[in-house]
Design an enzyme around this catalytic site. Structure first.
Site, short mmCIF file in Angstrom:
data_model
loop_
_atom_site.label_atom_id
_atom_site.label_comp_id
_atom_site.label_asym_id
_atom_site.label_seq_id
_atom_site.Cartn_x
_atom_site.Cartn_y
_atom_site.Cartn_z
N CYS A 84 0.82 -1.22 0.00
CA CYS A 84 0.00 0.00 0.00
C CYS A 84 0.85 1.27 0.00
CB CYS A 84 -0.92 0.00 1.21
SG CYS A 84 -1.90 -1.50 1.36
N ILE A 210 -12.80 -1.02 -0.52
CA ILE A 210 -12.07 -1.51 -1.69
C ILE A 210 -12.37 -0.55 -2.82
CG2 ILE A 210 -11.88 -3.38 -3.37
CD1 ILE A 210 -12.73 -5.28 -1.03
N HIS A 334 -9.21 3.74 -0.95
CA HIS A 334 -7.85 3.21 -0.89
C HIS A 334 -7.55 2.28 -2.06
CE1 HIS A 334 -4.08 1.86 0.58
NE2 HIS A 334 -4.49 0.82 1.29
#
Length: 392
Positions: A84, A210, A334
């Protein structure tokens, strides 16, 4: 050390983009950033692109040159993968390239297409950022991993997990005016506390969504910005990166994030600031507990004090240190490969006075971006400063 200017930014909306490809999303963000910067694609000398799951989500590797082609850039292009933190690392590489005098114009950014994978597929894909041998094969998922970190934090500080709800409420509220945010809906403390548990003590509203999306930032040298009369009042004055054991069981404690402390120390030293100088921050709140750990590792709060910061109004819009005015990962979304550069883009707009939430920080001049990979095994921290060169 050469000054690195932020000349332009570009973001797609974060959320669901059915049928769109990663190259399509990144082309939108990249071309928007070039247009915002008023920089010709032919002037770009390198592209650093962050992406985590391209092989799983789109059966596509070697994405660097693909993304350069998508945005009309003919320059060396490198894909970077750090879970990430992929585009946070891409930003750092771009900053170093300009500082070292190797280039005057660099595009940094990232993208991820995740929603087509479904919840189960995306959760499984994200899990490869953990230790396959000792964590994934034992059934570890990232909600479970952060639940372990949260449980250890609550135990060691005799803390109330219901205080996490105030972080979720704050970030949803911040996202209400962000037209790029995945969630633009308000929630209450009661909503968050009473939501179904995802992995105790974390509930549905403690987790980020998501998301699909892309981000891009045009970095230039001071000389190039001056020569081309660019409107680039924000500079990157500090850049740091830290690392830790990949697997949680190898760490001294489950909740401390020394990689973030290392990255912050390096970035603060380069910028010649300390935590007290920071006016606002965008931190990696993939789960609400992650915001707590980030703000403590960045030196904003002592260990055990970050949990109640939102509840006490310290990190809200009208608080002494607004955190995640964009909505954070929690509400903005994200798309993992895009997140680090998106934080830089949001902070740039906030400090320049162009963001929907800039009114919360009218006199702000220093912002910090914190981007974490996995269970904080990789972290980048960047310091952005406004030089007062434009009238806000």
């Amino acid at each position: 050390m050469a000054t690195v200017r932020i000349a332009g930014t570009g973001l797609t909306p974060f959320g669901e983009h059915p049928g769109r490809t990663g190259r399509d999303l990144f082309a939108e963000a990249g071309l928007t950033a070039l247009d915002d910067a008023d920089v010709d694609p032919d002037d770009v000398e390198h592209l650093f692109y962050g992406n985590f799951m391209g092989e799983l989500a789109e059966h596509q590797g070697h994405q660097g040159p693909l993304m350069a082609e998508a945005m009309g850039v003919q320059a060396p292009a490198t894909r970077l993968e750090a879970a990430c933190a992929s585009s946070g690392v891409a930003v750092r590489e771009g900053v170093k390239t300009i500082r070292d005098g190797e280039a005057d114009v660099v595009v940094v950014g990232g993208a991820e297409r995740m929603t087509d994978m479904g919840t189960t597929g995306a959760t499984d894909g994200l899990s490869i950022a953990a230790d396959d041998l000792f964590e994934i094969k034992a059934g570890m998922t990232f909600p479970g991993a952060y639940a372990l970190m949260a449980s250890a934090y609550m135990r060691d500080h005799d803390a109330d997990p219901d205080d996490l709800a105030h972080i979720a409420v704050k970030n949803h509220d911040n996202a209400l005016e962000n037209d790029k945010a995945h969630f633009q809906t308000a929630i209450t403390v009661e909503d968050a506390v009473e939501a179904p548990r995802v992995a105790t003590p974390l509930g549905l509203y403690d987790a980020c969504p998501i998301s699909d999306g892309a981000s891009a930032v045009v970095l230039t040298s001071e000389e190039y910005a001056a020569e081309h009369d660019l409107d680039a009042p924000i500079s990157v004055t500090g850049s740091g990166q830290g690392g830790d054991h990949l697997a949680l069981q190898e760490r001294e404690t489950l909740w401390k994030t020394p990689a973030a402390e290392e990255a912050a120390a390096e970035a603060y030293a380069e910028a010649d600031i300390d935590a007290d100088d920071v006016d606002c921050a965008e931190v990696h709140d993939c789960f609400t507990i992650a915001e707590v750990l980030a703000t403590e590792s960045l030196g904003f709060f002592e260990p055990g004090e970050g949990l109640a910061a939102a509840k006490n109004g310290e990190t809200t819009r009208d608080g002494s240190l607004p955190v995640n005015l964009s909505g954070g990962l929690k509400a903005k979304g994200h798309p993992v490969g895009a997140t680090g550069a998106a934080q830089i883009a949001e902070l740039t707009e906030l400090l320049a006075g162009h963001h929907a939430r800039s009114d919360a920080i009218p006199d702000a001049s220093v912002g910090v971006a914190h981007n974490a990979g996995g269970t904080v095994a990789t972290v980048t921290v960047h310091v952005l400063e406004h030089d007062g060169g434009v009238d806000r």
